[in-house]
Scaffold this motif. Structure first.
Motif, PDB file in Angstrom:
ATOM      1  N   GLU A   1       0.799  -1.159   0.512  1.00 38.68           N
ATOM      2  CA  GLU A   1      -0.278  -0.122   0.015  1.00 38.68           C
ATOM      3  C   GLU A   1       1.025   1.550   0.330  1.00 38.68           C
TER       4      GLU A   1
ATOM      5  N   ASN B   1      -2.368  -8.474   0.060  1.00 39.03           N
ATOM      6  CA  ASN B   1      -3.083  -8.631   1.034  1.00 39.03           C
ATOM      7  C   ASN B   1      -3.120 -10.463   1.330  1.00 39.03           C
TER       8      ASN B   1
ATOM      9  N   PRO C   1     -21.024  -6.509   3.819  1.00 39.24           N
ATOM     10  CA  PRO C   1     -20.839  -5.102   3.202  1.00 39.24           C
ATOM     11  C   PRO C   1     -19.371  -4.799   2.602  1.00 39.24           C
TER      12      PRO C   1
ATOM     13  N   TYR D   1     -17.514  -1.794   0.216  1.00 38.54           N
ATOM     14  CA  TYR D   1     -17.843  -0.442  -0.183  1.00 38.54           C
ATOM     15  C   TYR D   1     -17.575  -0.572  -1.598  1.00 38.54           C
TER      16      TYR D   1
ATOM     17  N   ARG E   1      -7.802  -6.364  -5.635  1.00 42.13           N
ATOM     18  CA  ARG E   1      -6.728  -6.256  -4.205  1.00 42.13           C
ATOM     19  C   ARG E   1      -5.997  -7.999  -5.491  1.00 42.13           C
TER      20      ARG E   1
ATOM     21  N   ASN F   1     -12.819  -6.243  -5.563  1.00 43.00           N
ATOM     22  CA  ASN F   1     -14.055  -6.887  -4.559  1.00 43.00           C
ATOM     23  C   ASN F   1     -15.319  -7.848  -4.618  1.00 43.00           C
TER      24      ASN F   1
ATOM     25  N   ARG G   1     -15.689   3.712   1.515  1.00 42.26           N
ATOM     26  CA  ARG G   1     -14.003   4.091   2.129  1.00 42.26           C
ATOM     27  C   ARG G   1     -13.581   5.610   2.041  1.00 42.26           C
TER      28      ARG G   1
ATOM     29  N   HIS H   1     -10.469   5.846  -1.056  1.00 41.70           N
ATOM     30  CA  HIS H   1     -10.225   3.831  -1.218  1.00 41.70           C
ATOM     31  C   HIS H   1      -9.362   3.678  -2.251  1.00 41.70           C
TER      32      HIS H   1
HETATM   33  P1  TYD Z   1      -8.910  -4.485   4.023  1.00 43.30           P
HETATM   34  O1  TYD Z   1      -9.541  -5.996   4.311  1.00 43.30           O
HETATM   35  O2  TYD Z   1      -9.488  -4.147   4.912  1.00 43.30           O
HETATM   36  O3  TYD Z   1      -7.846  -4.371   3.133  1.00 43.30           O
HETATM   37  P2  TYD Z   1      -6.810  -2.958   2.465  1.00 43.30           P
HETATM   38  O4  TYD Z   1      -8.167  -1.457   2.548  1.00 43.30           O
HETATM   39  O5  TYD Z   1      -5.445  -2.785   3.622  1.00 43.30           O
HETATM   40  O6  TYD Z   1      -6.881  -3.237   1.099  1.00 43.30           O
HETATM   41  O7  TYD Z   1     -10.288  -4.406   2.485  1.00 43.30           O
HETATM   42  C1  TYD Z   1      -9.733  -4.959   1.932  1.00 43.30           C
HETATM   43  C2  TYD Z   1     -10.485  -4.203   0.668  1.00 43.30           C
HETATM   44  O8  TYD Z   1     -12.091  -4.297   0.539  1.00 43.30           O
HETATM   45  C3  TYD Z   1     -10.325  -3.272   0.147  1.00 43.30           C
HETATM   46  O9  TYD Z   1     -10.692  -2.310  -1.201  1.00 43.30           O
HETATM   47  C4  TYD Z   1     -11.459  -2.557   1.163  1.00 43.30           C
HETATM   48  C5  TYD Z   1     -13.011  -3.784   0.859  1.00 43.30           C
HETATM   49  N1  TYD Z   1     -13.808  -3.631   2.361  1.00 43.30           N
HETATM   50  C6  TYD Z   1     -15.444  -4.414   1.225  1.00 43.30           C
HETATM   51  O10 TYD Z   1     -15.965  -3.761   0.512  1.00 43.30           O
HETATM   52  N2  TYD Z   1     -15.741  -4.086   3.163  1.00 43.30           N
HETATM   53  C7  TYD Z   1     -15.471  -4.173   4.238  1.00 43.30           C
HETATM   54  O11 TYD Z   1     -16.479  -4.349   5.126  1.00 43.30           O
HETATM   55  C8  TYD Z   1     -13.946  -4.529   3.976  1.00 43.30           C
HETATM   56  C9  TYD Z   1     -13.975  -4.468   5.061  1.00 43.30           C
HETATM   57  C10 TYD Z   1     -13.353  -4.230   3.137  1.00 43.30           C
END
Ligand code: TYD
Ligand code: NAD
Length: 349
Positions: free
Chosen positions: A132, A184, A210, A212, A219, A254, A286, A289
């Protein structure tokens, strides 16, 4: 050899500790961990009685304590994983990330330098970092070891800062260092606030999953044991002063990943195909993001002969099986009970 592994009660650290303790019975492995919400000694219950393993509870922000343990145990090497690691938490509380990831890392570097200065060449400081730090990719391209740093979340900014300090101690003071930046991870013992374990937990309990934004972020997923294997190889065979990227050549949007996970869970739980997909719920994105991460790990593959040992389908199936077979671990974590494990195991006996 006496090796201090920091953050060994966390997700990746616990796999690294287990691998080193079991594979190298002649090494003495010290696991330093503060046991924040992310640290769970139950992750290491199977090895805690081993003679070549010792747990040290403490905080890398506490420089005096670090000095004491380096004096007492005379470590030969450090493998540094302790960190605040969740992007969403870094958005809520950036300073906690500066404390542990930046100040904590510099404390460790200072302590190592002080205790190793007479024979720097006989010691190693191996820093574990993330892809990252390179920022966010568009549709094309991969992060290489030469990609310029462009961190965009408080988490990645703090990890980038710690990486720079580690390299600065190599160039300025001659401390022997190695750095690796990994994509990841997923697998057993992953704290269920990160995407994959959270989704497994919610699918199992028929709660909304959920996603986002529109779920279009990408990833590059690597099975955690393959990360631990890469750390082993780099620790022993990597070049001092060098950086190695570690990745799975395994990019997933995702939403595609969550749909696959829903289908795997339907099969494992004997549910009708498509049932769990109905739990997918799109939620607010997020802040800031990052769109896409993808790693070029050809340096590690070509120079040190590492490659992932499982496909994503195999790794995901193993992960789901682990969570379904270890519902006590998951229940303890989601209820907060795991936090009394240290008192039960170490203080009251
Ligand atoms: P995460 O597991 O928090 O790892 P990182 O942000 O370090 O890559 O998240 C992985 C991906 O999934 C990231 O694009 C954010 C997304 N996400 C969701 O869509 N829903 C969720 O509830 C979470 C925790 C992450
Ligand atoms: P984690 O959050 O599961 O574990 C971190 C561990 O560090 C916990 O056991 C916690 O108690 C400990 N810790 C936190 N602050 C501490 C402090 N001040 N002093 C001592 N111990 C402290 O994290 P993880 O996912 O296992 O990540 C481990 C390392 O790997 C981190 O440095 C992270 O940046 C890096 N990394 C993680 C991923 C990933 O996908 N999870 C990918 C690449 C790199």
């Amino acid at each position: 050899m006496k090796i201090l592994i920091t953050g060994g009660a966390g997700f990746i650290g616990s796999h690294v500790v287990r691998l080193f303790v079991n594979k190298y019975p002649d090494y003495q492995i010290f696991n330093l961990d503060k046991l924040t919400y992310a640290g769970n000694l139950a992750n290491l219950a199977d090895i805690e009685e081993k003679e070549n393993y010792q747990f040290l509870k403490g905080d890398i922000v506490d420089a005096d304590w670090l000095d004491e343990i380096f004096t007492t145990y005379k470590f030969d090497a450090v493998v540094h994983l302790a960190a605040e690691s969740h992007v969403d938490r870094s958005i809520t509380d950036p300073l906690a990330f500066v404390q542990t990831n930046v100040i904590g890392t510099v404390n460790l570097l200072n302590t190592a330098r002080k205790h190793w200065k007479e024979n720097l060449q006989d010691h190693l400081f191996y820093h574990i970092s993330t892809d990252e730090v390179y920022g966010s990719l568009g549709e094309d391209g991969l992060f290489t070891e030469e990609t310029a740093y462009d961190p965009r979340s408080p988490y990645s900014a703090s990890k980038a800062s710690s990486d720079h300090f580690v390299r600065a101690y190599y160039h300025t003071y001659g401390l022997h260092v190695k750095v690796s930046n990994c994509s990841n991870n997923y697998g057993p013992n992953h704290f269920p606030e990160k995407l994959i374990p959270l989704a497994i937990h919610n699918i199992k309990n028929e709660k909304p999953v959920p996603v986002y934004g529109k779920g279009e972020n990408i990833r590059d997923w690597l099975y955690v044991l393959d990360h631990a294997r890469a750390i082993d190889v780099i620790f022993h065979e990597g070049k001092v002063g060098d950086t190695y990227n570690i990745g799975g050549i395994n990019e997933w949007r995702n939403i595609d990943l969550i749909e696959l996970l829903c289908d795997v869970m339907d099969e494992k739980l004997g549910r009708e195909k498509g049932q769990s997909r109905q739990l997918i719920t799109f939620v607010k994105d997020r802040a800031g993001h990052d769109l896409r991460y993808a790693i070029d790990s050809s340096k590690l593959v070509n120079e040190l002969g590492w490659k992932p040992s499982v496909t994503f389908e195999e790794g995901l199936a193993k992960t789901v099986d682990w969570y379904l077979q270890n519902s006590e671990w998951l229940d303890n974590v989601t209820s907060g009970n795991y936090q009394s494990y240290y008192e039960q195991q170490y203080v009251n006996r």
